[in-house]
Design a protein around this motif. Structure first.
Motif, short mmCIF file in Angstrom:
data_model
loop_
_atom_site.label_atom_id
_atom_site.label_comp_id
_atom_site.label_asym_id
_atom_site.label_seq_id
_atom_site.Cartn_x
_atom_site.Cartn_y
_atom_site.Cartn_z
N UNK A 25 0.85 -1.19 0.00
CA UNK A 25 0.00 0.00 0.00
C UNK A 25 0.88 1.24 0.00
N UNK A 26 0.36 2.30 -0.62
CA UNK A 26 1.08 3.56 -0.70
C UNK A 26 0.27 4.67 -0.04
N UNK A 27 0.94 5.61 0.56
CA UNK A 27 0.26 6.76 1.17
C UNK A 27 -0.20 7.77 0.13
N UNK A 28 0.17 7.54 -1.14
CA UNK A 28 -0.25 8.44 -2.22
C UNK A 28 -0.57 7.61 -3.46
#
Length: 130
Positions: free
Chosen positions: A122-125
């Motif tokens: 997962x990515x924060x952006x």
């Protein structure tokens, strides 16, 4: 410092050919033709010199025969070529974002540095790593 566009392009093509021969085909003999007499390795897991690179390719061939390295961007400035690479050791893995830095002399690769960052689940952006 090299600034001639044709030399910069030739250096990029040398690095692309090195990737094709070495990392995609794992063909040491073909890749070695693109290395200078000296080959300094800055990755602490790989030994210096032609012998170190040959041993590294043998390791990849044995442990990761399906390894894939896709160059997303390549830049050249002066004596350096930088490749932004998506490396996947085994099919189905997310892989890693890799920055490879090569120094060239007389059209041959003489030094290598790399920085490797695993691609998270997962990515924060929403931007992606490439």
């Amino acid at each position: 410092m090299i600034s001639d566009p044709s030399t910069l392009e030739a250096n990029k093509q040398t690095v692309l050919a090195f990737y094709e021969a070495g990392l995609r085909q794992k063909n040491y003999a073909a890749a070695a033709k693109l290395l200078g007499r000296r080959y300094v390795q800055h990755n602490p897991l790989i030994a210096d010199g032609h012998e170190g690179f040959e041993a590294f390719l043998a390791y990849l061939n044995e442990k990761f025969p399906d390894l894939r390295a896709e160059i997303k961007h390549v830049f050249a400035e002066g004596d350096f070529v930088i490749a932004h690479v998506h490396g996947v050791r085994e099919p189905g893995q997310r892989g890693s974002a890799i920055i490879d830095i090569f120094k060239l002399e007389d059209g041959k690769i003489v030094e290598h540095w790399d920085v490797i960052q695993p691609i998270p689940e997962e990515s924060a952006n929403p931007n992606g790593m490439f």
